[in-house]
Motif scaffolding. Sequence first.
Motif, mmCIF file in Angstrom:
data_model
loop_
_atom_site.group_PDB
_atom_site.id
_atom_site.type_symbol
_atom_site.label_atom_id
_atom_site.label_comp_id
_atom_site.label_asym_id
_atom_site.label_seq_id
_atom_site.Cartn_x
_atom_site.Cartn_y
_atom_site.Cartn_z
ATOM 1 N N VAL A 142 37.484 20.511 2.954
ATOM 2 C CA VAL A 142 37.018 19.523 4.261
ATOM 3 C C VAL A 142 36.062 19.799 3.447
ATOM 4 C CG1 VAL A 142 37.794 21.809 6.201
ATOM 5 C CG2 VAL A 142 35.467 22.348 4.500
ATOM 6 N N ASP A 143 36.210 18.568 2.176
ATOM 7 C CA ASP A 143 35.568 18.033 1.524
ATOM 8 C C ASP A 143 35.774 16.718 1.809
ATOM 9 O OD1 ASP A 143 37.395 18.208 0.484
ATOM 10 O OD2 ASP A 143 35.958 19.054 -1.706
ATOM 11 N N GLY A 144 35.397 15.675 1.215
ATOM 12 C CA GLY A 144 35.505 14.411 0.971
ATOM 13 C C GLY A 144 35.271 13.467 2.332
ATOM 14 N N GLY A 145 34.196 14.272 3.279
ATOM 15 C CA GLY A 145 34.137 13.535 4.044
ATOM 16 C C GLY A 145 33.107 12.265 3.749
ATOM 17 N N GLY A 146 31.829 12.320 3.050
ATOM 18 C CA GLY A 146 31.062 11.191 2.892
ATOM 19 C C GLY A 146 30.562 10.518 4.442
ATOM 20 N N LEU A 147 30.316 9.214 3.592
ATOM 21 C CA LEU A 147 30.107 8.393 5.465
ATOM 22 C C LEU A 147 30.359 8.434 6.368
ATOM 23 C CD1 LEU A 147 27.490 6.293 5.389
ATOM 24 C CD2 LEU A 147 29.260 4.435 4.349
ATOM 25 N N ALA A 148 31.664 9.026 6.980
ATOM 26 C CA ALA A 148 32.254 9.167 7.918
ATOM 27 C C ALA A 148 31.502 10.802 9.069
ATOM 28 C CB ALA A 148 33.924 9.760 7.904
ATOM 29 N N LYS A 149 31.020 11.594 8.299
ATOM 30 C CA LYS A 149 29.483 12.216 8.574
ATOM 31 C C LYS A 149 28.695 11.766 8.890
ATOM 32 C CE LYS A 149 31.238 16.219 5.423
ATOM 33 N NZ LYS A 149 30.587 16.510 4.055
ATOM 34 N N GLU A 150 28.169 10.337 8.214
ATOM 35 C CA GLU A 150 26.824 9.593 9.012
ATOM 36 C C GLU A 150 26.743 9.092 9.855
ATOM 37 O OE1 GLU A 150 24.845 8.642 5.568
ATOM 38 O OE2 GLU A 150 25.725 11.014 4.117
ATOM 39 N N ARG A 151 28.236 7.492 9.823
ATOM 40 C CA ARG A 151 27.888 7.167 10.301
ATOM 41 C C ARG A 151 29.603 6.448 10.363
ATOM 42 N NH1 ARG A 151 24.675 4.377 7.685
ATOM 43 N NH2 ARG A 151 23.130 5.551 8.945
ATOM 44 N N VAL A 152 30.327 5.407 11.679
ATOM 45 C CA VAL A 152 31.414 4.690 11.251
ATOM 46 C C VAL A 152 31.257 3.437 12.340
ATOM 47 C CG1 VAL A 152 32.652 6.802 10.685
ATOM 48 C CG2 VAL A 152 32.690 6.447 13.095
ATOM 49 N N ILE A 153 31.686 2.657 12.112
ATOM 50 C CA ILE A 153 31.971 1.326 12.665
ATOM 51 C C ILE A 153 33.506 0.867 13.280
ATOM 52 C CG2 ILE A 153 31.892 -0.296 11.518
ATOM 53 C CD1 ILE A 153 29.590 -1.837 12.747
ATOM 54 N N GLY A 154 33.217 0.395 14.607
ATOM 55 C CA GLY A 154 34.291 -0.014 15.123
ATOM 56 C C GLY A 154 34.423 -1.510 16.036
ATOM 57 N N PHE A 155 35.870 -2.315 16.357
ATOM 58 C CA PHE A 155 35.331 -3.635 17.273
ATOM 59 C C PHE A 155 36.271 -3.554 18.281
ATOM 60 C CE2 PHE A 155 35.112 -5.634 13.116
ATOM 61 C CZ PHE A 155 33.487 -5.195 12.685
ATOM 62 N N GLY A 156 37.118 -2.457 18.450
ATOM 63 C CA GLY A 156 37.765 -2.677 19.722
ATOM 64 C C GLY A 156 39.143 -3.773 19.186
ATOM 65 N N ALA B 75 30.678 7.306 -1.738
ATOM 66 C CA ALA B 75 29.199 8.474 -1.072
ATOM 67 C C ALA B 75 31.262 9.956 -0.531
ATOM 68 C CB ALA B 75 29.475 8.537 1.066
ATOM 69 N N SER B 76 32.317 9.303 0.126
ATOM 70 C CA SER B 76 32.868 10.787 -0.216
ATOM 71 C C SER B 76 33.688 11.506 -1.752
ATOM 72 C CB SER B 76 34.091 9.877 0.717
ATOM 73 O OG SER B 76 34.658 8.840 -0.557
ATOM 74 N N MET B 77 33.551 10.026 -2.709
ATOM 75 C CA MET B 77 34.031 10.792 -4.193
ATOM 76 C C MET B 77 32.118 11.688 -4.596
ATOM 77 S SD MET B 77 35.214 8.372 -6.625
ATOM 78 C CE MET B 77 34.682 6.217 -5.858
#
Length: 630
Positions: free
Chosen positions: A297-311, A580-582
Amino acid sequence: MKRIVVDPINRIEGHLRVEIKVDEATGKVEDALSSGTAWRGIELIVKGRDPRDAWLFAQRICGVCTTVHALGALRAVEDALNIEIPNNANYIRNIIAATQTVHDHLVHFYHLHALDWVSPVAALKADPAATAALQNTVLEKYRLDMPGPVAYNTDAYPKDFPKATTLYFKEVQNKIQKIVDSGQLGIFAAHYWDHPDYAVLPAEVHLMAVAHYLNMLDKQREIVMPHVVFGGKNPHPHYIVGGMPCAISMNDMNAPVNSERLAIVDNAVNLAINVVNYFYLPDILAIGDLYVKAGYVDGGGLAKERVIGFGEFPEGKYRGTTSGDYHKNLLLRSNGVVENFAQGIAQAVFYPFEPSDLTDPGVLAEGVEHSWYTYPEAGKDLHPWSGVTSPQYTGPKEGTKTEWKYLDEGGKYSWLKTPKWKGKMAEVGPLARYIIIYTKIKKGIITEPTWAEKMIVDQIEAVSKLINLPPEKWLPTTVGRTAARALDAQLNAYINKYFFDKLINNIKAGDTTVANTDKWDPSTWPAESKGVGLHEAPRGALSHWVVIKNGKIENYQAVVPSTWNACPRDSNAGYGAYEASMIDTHVKVAENPLEILRVIHSFDPCLACATHLYNNEGKEIAVVRTDPYL
C-alpha cells in the motif's frame, strides 16, 4: 546508501531516466530524481503558423495518445476565436476521446505495465486445469457489475469472454515454454524475473494474465475503430476547427458516416464494454487484491497530498473555456483540487477550479528551476500564455554532456518544466479524477451527481468492500493508481455508449450538421486573442494555450499530464508526483528495483508528450530502424 540509475525506463512512450538513493539495509528510498531526457520543441514548430492547423501539428506530439493533443489544440483555438461547435461534432469528439481512454488504458496495462505484476516465467509453473478453474473464480468474484446509462443495448449477447479451458491455457503455456527454451525472451526480455515480488501471486494468476496479454494484442485494434470511422484513421484522426470533417448521410453509402459505418462504431463500443468488464477490470482487481493483502500500500506519494483535474465531456454545445461556458454542463466535474485525501474524507479539503483561474498567473504557472530552460527573469514562474521555450542544457553532475553518470539534483536535470497550482505541485490522472469526484460528492459539493459521477462513487465503494479497506487507504497507492485506471476504462466504455446513443438520436431527429464554419475566414477574427483548451486525457489534466495575433500563432504552450507528474522538484513546491511516489516506495533489492518500475509505470508515462527532439533548423536528428526488412 546506494545510488541506483534506471535509464531508460522501458515500456513507456518517450525517454525517461530515474535515479534513487536507497538505504540497502531498510529498503527506504531517501531521494529520487525524474528526468525527461529529450528536448521539447513543438511550441516552436507551430509558432507563426495558421491557428487552424495547430491541431494537426500538436497531435503529432505523441503516437500513443494519438488524438488528445488535437482536442486540446482545437479547444484552445475555438476558445480564442469564440467558436461554438455543433452538437454532432461535440458527441463525435466525446466518442473519440472516450474510445482513446479505453484503448490507452487497455494497452497500458497489458502491454506496458502488466509485466511489473505478473511473470511469463512464473506462468510455466502453473497447472492449466487449475488456471481454467481460476478464470471462472475471478469472473465470479472480481467482475464489477455496473449498469450502463443506455437502457437499449444493441449487442444481442456478450460475445467476448475470456477462454477458460485446460487445453487453451496449456497451449499458451507451450508457447511461453518455447520462447523461454530459445533463450530469447523477445517481448518478455530485459526484466527482473527473479524478483521476490512475483511470488505474491500464484502461478495460475501469472498464466491467466499472460494469456490475456496476448488476447489484447488483437482486441485493441478493434476497439479503436471509432477513430477510423469518424476521423479517417488511427493514429491521428482528422478534425477541423469548428467541428468535424466527417459528413453524415443515411442515404449515401459513400458518405464518411452512414448506417453501415455507424454499425461498425456500435460493434466497437460494445466490444470495449465487454473487454473491460470481463478481462481488464477483473484481472486488475484480482491482482490488486492479492498485492494489497500482502501489504503493498505504498507509492501514493503526492496523490496523498494534492491532486488536480480540469473536468471533461461537455454534454452539449458550449462557447469557449475562459468564458466559463465549457464548465457549465460537464458529465464529469472533476475540475478542482483536493488536498489531504489520504487522511480521510473528513480531513480532505476541496478547492474549486474556476474559469478565472485560467487567466491568473498566480494560479497556473510553470517554473524552470531544475529544468534545462532559461526564463527572461530568473526565479520567476510564467503563465502558459507568456511561456518561453528557450533551451539551456548544462549537463549532469558527474560524467560528460553525452555520457551521464549522475544527474545534478542541486541544479538543472530535466527537459521537463515544472507546472504548479498556486505555487504547489499536484498529481494528475485517473486517480486524481476519481479522488476529486468522490470527495466532491461525499462532502456535498456535488449535490446532484450525473450518472457517470454516481458510477465513480459506486465503483470506489464496491472495491473498498471487496478488499475491506476504506478508499483513503487503497486509492492513493501504486495499486490504487493502477486500479483507478481500470475503473476509468469501465466508466469511459459506458461514456462511449452514452454519447453514441446521443449521436444516433440526434441524427434520427434530422440533424446532420458536423461543423460550424462561420469563423473559418481569418478576416472574421480579432487582431489579437488568447485561448485555452482543457481535456482530461487518459493520463490526466491536459491544457493547450495559444496566443493568436494578426491571423498567426504568436505563442503556444502545452502543459501535459506527464509534465505535471514527471516534472523535476522545486525548492519551494517540493517534489513532483514521480519523485514523491518513488520516495514513498519500499525497495527490496536495490540492484533490481522492480518496485520503482512498477510505481513509475502506474502513471502510464508519456514522455513524448512532454519532450520533442529537433535540431536548430527543425530537421530530423536520426532514424533508428529496428526492422531488418525495411
